[in-house]
Enzyme design. Structure first.
Site, mmCIF file in Angstrom:
data_model
loop_
_atom_site.group_PDB
_atom_site.id
_atom_site.type_symbol
_atom_site.label_atom_id
_atom_site.label_comp_id
_atom_site.label_asym_id
_atom_site.label_seq_id
_atom_site.Cartn_x
_atom_site.Cartn_y
_atom_site.Cartn_z
ATOM 1 N N HIS A 75 0.821 -1.210 0.000
ATOM 2 C CA HIS A 75 0.000 0.000 0.000
ATOM 3 C C HIS A 75 0.856 1.261 0.000
ATOM 4 O O HIS A 75 2.023 1.252 0.411
ATOM 5 C CB HIS A 75 -0.945 -0.010 1.199
ATOM 6 N N GLU A 77 0.848 3.942 1.834
ATOM 7 C CA GLU A 77 1.364 4.389 3.124
ATOM 8 C C GLU A 77 2.609 3.604 3.516
ATOM 9 O O GLU A 77 3.594 4.172 4.002
ATOM 10 C CB GLU A 77 0.295 4.219 4.212
ATOM 11 N N CYS A 103 -6.111 1.593 5.384
ATOM 12 C CA CYS A 103 -6.668 0.348 5.902
ATOM 13 C C CYS A 103 -6.145 0.141 7.326
ATOM 14 O O CYS A 103 -5.288 0.890 7.801
ATOM 15 C CB CYS A 103 -6.275 -0.828 5.002
ATOM 16 N N CYS A 106 -2.269 -0.348 7.479
ATOM 17 C CA CYS A 106 -1.544 0.896 7.199
ATOM 18 C C CYS A 106 -1.710 1.887 8.345
ATOM 19 O O CYS A 106 -0.772 2.604 8.686
ATOM 20 C CB CYS A 106 -2.003 1.495 5.876
#
Length: 165
Positions: A75, A77, A103, A106
Site C-alpha cells: 500500500h 502508506e 486500511c 496501514c
C-alpha cells in the site's frame, strides 16, 4: 489566465494534490492510492500502491486476491514509510496526506512510524483504522477532494523560451 483567477491552494490542498499525482504511478487497477509524508511543510517521501521490487505488477499479471483484497501490492502508506526508512528519514510527528482512508494495517504502521495527523478526502470500507487512530490520538482531517485540474500559468513564462516539439 489572469493572476486574479488563480487561487493558491492551502498547504493541505497542495499536499493532497501531490498525493493524487503520486497515485498515478499505482500499478493495481483495483485502487490507485497515493501517500505523501510531510513534516514542517517539507515532503519527506511519497508512496503509491505497487508490487514488491522485482515482482510482476497487477496491471500486467493480474491481481492476487485473498479475502477480497489484492495482496500483490504494497500500500501507498507502507511504501512512503519504507522509503523514509531506507533513507534514514525520521517520520516522528509527520502528517500523512493520503488519497484514501488507510486500511487497518496501514493505520497501525502510520501510528508506529509516529505520524500525528492523517489528511484524506476519500473513505475506505475498513473502520478499524479510525479506532486505532483514535486510541493513538492521531488526528484525522477530512477534506473535500482538491480540484483535479492543475492551473499552470503559462502567461508567467511569456518572456521565457519554450521548447518546441
Amino acid at each position: 489566465m489572469k493572476k486574479s483567477e488563480l487561487k493558491r491552494p492551502s498547504w493541505d490542498e497542495y499536499f493532497l494534490k501531490v498525493a493524487m499525482l503520486v497515485s498515478e504511478r499505482a500499478t493495481c487497477p483495483r485502487m490507485h492510492c497515493g501517500c505523501v509524508l510531510v513534516k514542517d511543510k517539507q515532503i519527506l517521501s511519497t508512496g503509491y500502491n505497487g508490487s514488491v521490487p522485482g515482482d510482476e505488477h497487477c496491471e500486467d499479471a493480474g491481481c492476487l486476491i485473498v479475502d477480497n483484497h489484492c495482496i500483490r501490492t504494497i500500500h501507498a502508506e507502507m511504501n512512503a514509510i519504507l522509503q523514509c526508512s531506507s533513507h534514514g528519514i525520521r517520520t516522528e510527528g509527520a502528517t500523512a496526506y493520503v488519497t484514501n482512508m488507510p486500511c487497518t494495517n496501514c493505520a497501525k504502521a502510520l501510528i508506529t512510524a509516529g505520524i500525528k495527523q492523517v489528511v484524506v478526502f476519500s473513505d475506505y470500507h475498513d473502520t478499524m483504522a479510525e479506532n486505532f487512530f483514535q486510541k493513538a490520538k492521531v488526528k484525522i482531517k477530512r477534506l473535500n477532494i482538491p480540484e483535479k485540474e492543475i492551473k499552470y500559468n503559462l502567461d508567467s513564462f511569456s518572456s521565457a523560451k519554450r521548447f518546441k516539439k
